[in-house]
Scaffold this motif. Structure first.
Motif, mmCIF file in Angstrom:
data_model
loop_
_atom_site.group_PDB
_atom_site.id
_atom_site.type_symbol
_atom_site.label_atom_id
_atom_site.label_comp_id
_atom_site.label_asym_id
_atom_site.label_seq_id
_atom_site.Cartn_x
_atom_site.Cartn_y
_atom_site.Cartn_z
ATOM 1 N N ARG A 175 82.253 10.166 98.114
ATOM 2 C CA ARG A 175 83.079 10.769 99.149
ATOM 3 C C ARG A 175 84.550 10.677 98.743
ATOM 4 O O ARG A 175 84.904 9.915 97.841
ATOM 5 N N PRO A 200 82.307 12.917 93.012
ATOM 6 C CA PRO A 200 82.736 14.305 92.888
ATOM 7 C C PRO A 200 83.306 14.622 91.504
ATOM 8 O O PRO A 200 83.776 13.717 90.804
ATOM 9 N N ARG A 226 90.986 16.962 94.677
ATOM 10 C CA ARG A 226 92.166 17.739 95.089
ATOM 11 C C ARG A 226 93.154 16.809 95.795
ATOM 12 O O ARG A 226 92.806 16.193 96.805
ATOM 13 N N GLU A 278 89.801 28.109 92.353
ATOM 14 C CA GLU A 278 89.093 29.323 92.740
ATOM 15 C C GLU A 278 89.613 30.535 91.943
ATOM 16 O O GLU A 278 88.951 31.569 91.892
ATOM 17 N N GLY A 288 82.285 21.321 90.965
ATOM 18 C CA GLY A 288 82.464 21.426 92.417
ATOM 19 C C GLY A 288 81.173 21.095 93.145
ATOM 20 O O GLY A 288 80.820 21.751 94.121
ATOM 21 N N THR A 289 80.488 20.060 92.697
ATOM 22 C CA THR A 289 79.170 19.740 93.268
ATOM 23 C C THR A 289 79.267 19.363 94.738
ATOM 24 O O THR A 289 78.341 19.617 95.493
ATOM 25 N N MET A 290 80.360 18.760 95.136
ATOM 26 C CA MET A 290 80.466 18.359 96.536
ATOM 27 C C MET A 290 81.009 19.500 97.383
ATOM 28 O O MET A 290 81.213 19.358 98.583
ATOM 29 N N GLU A 291 81.258 20.619 96.720
ATOM 30 C CA GLU A 291 81.722 21.812 97.425
ATOM 31 C C GLU A 291 80.677 22.920 97.330
ATOM 32 O O GLU A 291 80.981 24.098 97.502
ATOM 33 N N GLY A 292 79.443 22.530 96.997
ATOM 34 C CA GLY A 292 78.340 23.484 97.032
ATOM 35 C C GLY A 292 78.016 24.189 95.731
ATOM 36 O O GLY A 292 77.133 25.039 95.678
ATOM 37 N N ASN A 293 78.721 23.812 94.664
ATOM 38 C CA ASN A 293 78.454 24.453 93.371
ATOM 39 C C ASN A 293 77.492 23.611 92.534
ATOM 40 O O ASN A 293 77.327 22.424 92.780
#
Lengths: 647, 647
Positions: free
Chosen positions: A545, A566, A570, B205, B269-274
């Motif tokens: 997290r 992660p 950011r 992005e 970006g695994t924790m962002e759905g990637n």
């Protein structure tokens, strides 16, 4: 050519009859001992030396040598008989690839060794000492001293990691550190160059009156694996340039012996009309062997007779004298080595400007002390025992004798710096048996289990100060040379030259490898090697997290082949970033690194290890983070980004 | 037991008929090959391996291997066939025992490698490249890249000293650095992880649109021994994760070849759905081999077609395409290695998720380029050449192929990471000949003179990523394993396992030792190795002095066995102290160290060397200064004091 003919015709067949032979590939067609000897110009001693040292793939070395890394500030671990460097233990100097000095815990550890607010990023490690039980190496801990800054470090041999650095502000430099008492009750650290005790400025013209040495006894708490500074004490000694130390054992248990080399109390000042220290300190025919009854010292300290100076309890000279803690015996001349025999009965001293090894009898010394049979006292009132009545014999040994080691046959081995040789001599008979050349300028020597009550008598390593022509040229800064000698053979045989291009190894100890039982992985997962416990910030899989708190961004991250989670972090420019990183693997050798470009961040996390990293994201930008240990086929893909957004 | 019987009875006589035999001591009585084999459980291949590698005292290694020191930030120099570590060249990381990062010149050198004001005290060194003349190692210079911080360093092999560190702020990381063109006109440094060119924040992005790689060409000025940043240029490339590089030679001179491994443009970006990068980057069956016509690029830059970004001249993608500088060819799959054959005619690529070595024919590639025979273009407009028409053959080689080296018999050697083997195969016939096991997970391999137009075909070193059970236990952090293979024998024979406990060596190059001619001492006396000239502050004997100036106390000091002059330095608390120290010796190996206790000062001065040291005497007190290299019998007496008087 005769040696080739003797071994001629011995074609080794193309066999692959052992598992290892198969693994290694069969020898080349036409290979034979004689053909290889001819092709590579090997003499017969070279062949035996090769076969005594060559260690095939997967075969483990029989001994481990723990060597000081000199002014690298580290400890080197070398396997014997192969003389291969197995590990560089980070101790006093940052070691980026180990993440040592690049994370919160190791930063704090290194900072604990700073002196008076001065960051110290190096050391001059001198004498490694393995922990002992009943005078035998027990394979549990290693201690090492820093001559330059008067510090000691404790390394746990469970994981070969430095756990503690201590610095007393009593003294400004040490030399004969570390040496341990036979049950590792104390780690001994004597001063090298005198200075005002406790620090502070005193004009050097008051050297005799106000400069002093001290012999520190650091209490070791085995259950905690730490030195206990509160339980340490020191004995004040005159400003003589104390040098090497050794603890009594068996017959001489409870005593410690320390050399000195500048009883002239010269301090240089060549541009102020004085002779250089090198000649000023070499006027007297004898200096003083310091005989310390540390059991009596311990009792005197316990009885409240010590004075606390800058945090260290010190038995001042008059007290040490009155309590019978300190006696001197003359020792010839500018001594460097003092070594107690395995049975504890004799103390061997070599004066580097003398040609003898002098053998003191502990029984005689003890009797003289008990009888208070003094021939006077030094300018500081320390009673002097009569030299002739304290010694058992002197051995005419050669030029520039320094250090002595022992075997299991009653023999001693003494390095001869000026002769570039090691002399083997019989202790009981006080008689030189043979000498072997060193290449060149041998300083310390280390024998297998050589400082214990039961040396092994197998190997001796000569730690040579100059290498000169031994190795292929690599520019003006040459490696040192460690030479392995077979002392079980008669005559002794030189087996191997090991170049050492990492500091100048000063001293080493050699232990049977099977006495060590290091761990392969850290358990439980989330273990912090420096604090030696599971880290409160350890991260479990699926618990990764990112939290924003008052003190910055906390990233709870795991590493496993082949990703960090992660993998995208950011933050805003100027934020504090705290990365809590756990390697959740439990497979041996599954080490990961974690680096962030342009941020001076790199840690190494072994299986199960946890590390905390704190930094400020000073500059906006896009910074790759990646694994710096090639962990898998997709290691290159074990990467992510630190994204620092401008404000 | 058969192998022992075969060699049985071969008693080596007690001979001392060669000078070396005498030096080494005669072999032990009863020593024989068979007895030693039995005692040490050696098989016959072990005996031949021992005799092929054992290098007696004073005999010099035939080859020197320059290996990256991985995340130690340094370069390792290893002798072959003995596999002994001869030197650790300090490059990106302070090395206290060498005084590197502990004196004015080396401080300034290290600071020149800082990026954007961030101090960088480590690096992840990857690919060492020896300077070449006509495609052959010339033994003059070595270049090494820092993956973590996108930097390059230049080491002069005259004295094995780092002379320059350069950092471009165009890119954030590199990988395939350094590689040189055949006459060392340029040193090539391609990006690893894409980022906005020139730095600065861009949301991830916008990865496809605004993140980029680049291939940097650093001009080397051989007469100055320095890279010339003003003459460097770069070619912008798509954000594909560029990887290894190799320069064309002979037939393919003027070209460079660069791999890529993430044409999917995944960024995690695994924790962002990637998906994680490791799978995101492994979707395509092919990535793109980048074929760069650097001669055309050089001409385009000279013609003013480059755009300057953060100090670096860059051929933007449209320009590079329009000028015919950049072409792509598909390459299977997630490639890691690209290696040009010694004759320059073929380019071998291995995709780590493919089982082949793919052989591109430069002749075919060049013809396709000349004919503009494209099968399309990538999303950035780079023309793609047809894979089938560009290759000469594919060799089914095994699992996880990475890197390829060559011998003098037309054979190639490719590391197989997943199989833990090296495959030997014939280039012309595109046929596997044999495989040899590695222990374990072999990454790069290095052959003797292996990147030149004329490899030697003698030795190959396997740089293994995991060691696992190979060596005695030293805790959870294991050494790496470098394995020496005899490739002149048939079949190949594993000769030696060398543990490497200093970072993770990534790549290495091996040169004949007789191509090097390093100096032994510095002349004239007072030479500064970093500035590579006599230091303006050099001190001559009898000219020692202490001067007080506006900027502090200047101490002009000499070192010679066994004293510093002056040996007493008196300053006031808070004063700046400048020590100008010359080792006035001219004897080989007469190195001195100079340390000041509690001041974090230590330098190493080789014979003739000069060093400048600046510090503030922050705290009053008495601080020993001494020599940290055991230089003579009176080395301990080579000492003095820094006396800091309170205000």
């Amino acid at each position: 050519m005769r040696q080739i003919l003797l071994a001629g015709g011995i074609a080794l067949a193309l066999l692959a009859c052992s598992p290892r032979a198969e693994q290694a590939g069969a020898p080349a067609a036409g290979s034979s001992v004689s053909a290889l000897m001819q092709a590579r110009k090997l003499a017969e001693p070279d062949v035996t030396a090769a076969l005594k040292t060559y260690t095939p793939t997967g075969v483990h070395d029989e001994y481990l040598m723990f060597s000081s890394g000199g002014h690298s500030g580290q400890v080197l671990v070398v396997g014997l008989p192969s003389m291969r460097l197995l590990k560089v233990i980070a101790v006093f100097t940052p070691e980026p690839w180990q993440g040592y000095g690049y994370g919160d815990q190791t930063d704090a550890l290194l900072a604990s060794g700073n002196r008076n607010g001065q960051t110290l990023a190096w050391a001059d490690t001198h004498h490694p000492a393995l922990s002992e039980t009943a005078g035998d190496y027990d394979g549990k801990f290693l201690f090492i001293g820093d001559k330059a800054n008067a510090r000691l470090a404790v390394i746990d041999l469970k994981d070969f990691v430095t756990k503690q650095i201590v610095a007393s502000n009593l003294i400004e430099s040490d030399h004969g550190a570390a040496f341990v008492t036979p049950n590792t009750d104390y780690v001994i650290e004597p001063t090298q160059y005198p200075a005002p005790l406790g620090g502070g400025y005193v004009p050097i013209e008051e050297y005799n009156e106000k400069y002093r040495g001290a012999v520190l006894f650091w209490k070791f708490d085995r259950s905690k694996g730490k030195l206990d500074p509160a339980a340490a004490f020191a004995i004040e000694v005159p400003p003589y340039g104390q040098d090497l130390a050794d603890a009594g054992k068996l017959a001489s248990s409870g005593f410690a012996f320390v050399n000195s080399f500048n009883t002239e109390r010269a301090w240089g000042g060549t541009m102020e009309g004085n002779p250089p220290l090198e000649s000023g300190a070499s006027q007297n025919d004898t200096d003083f062997l310091h005989v310390i009854d540390w059991k009596k010292a311990e009792a005197a300290v316990a009885a409240g007779k010590a004075e606390t100076i800058n945090g260290m309890r010190v038995l001042r000279l008059p007290v040490a004298i009155a309590e019978g803690v300190l006696h001197f015996i003359p020792e010839p001349k500018s001594p460097h080595g003092v070594d107690v025999t395995p049975d504890g009965k004799d103390i061997v001293v070599s004066g580097k400007l003398d040609t003898h090894a002098t053998i003191y009898s502990f029984e005689k010394v003890k009797a003289l002390i008990d009888q208070k049979k003094y021939v006077g006292s030094d300018p500081y009132g320390v009673p002097i025992l009569p030299f002739e009545e304290a010694i058992r014999a002197q051995v005419e040994i050669g030029l520039g004798p320094l250090h002595t080691q022992f075997d299991d046959q009653g023999n001693a081995y003494t390095s001869l710096f000026l002769e570039s040789k090691v002399a083997k001599w019989n202790v009981a008979e006080a008689r030189v048996l043979e000498k072997i050349p060193a290449h060149y300028n041998v300083g310390h020597i280390a024998a297998a289990e050589g400082d214990t009550v039961s040396p092994d008598g197998r190997f001796l390593v000569m730690i040579d100060k100059w290498a000169l022509d031994r190795f292929a040229g690599v520019g003006p800064l040459l490696p040192q040379n460690m030479q392995l000698v077979d002392i079980a053979s008669a005559p002794m045989q030189l087996l191997y030259d090991m170049p050492v291009p990492i500091g100048e190894p000063h001293y080493a100890q050699i232990i049977k490898a099977d006495k060590l039982a290091p761990i392969d992985i850290y358990t439980p997962v989330g273990f912090n090697p420096v604090t030696d416990t599971k880290d409160p910030e350890a991260v479990e899989a699926e618990q990764e997290r990112i939290e924003r708190r008052a003190d910055g961004v906390h990233v709870y991250m795991t590493a496993v082949r082949s990703h960090f989670r992660p993998d995208i972090v950011r933050v805003k420019e100027g934020e504090n970033v705290h990365i809590h990183l756990t390697n959740v693997e439990q497979a041996k050798d599954a080490t990961h690194g974690f680096a962030i470009g342009s941020h001076n961040v790199n840690v190494s996390i072994e299986p199960g290890e946890h590390a905390n990293i704190t930094f400020v994201a000073k500059r906006s930008g896009v910074f790759p983070m990646y694994c710096t240990e090639f962990c898998s086929a997709l290691h290159l893909e074990m990467a992510g980004y630190l994204l620092v957004e401008p404000n």
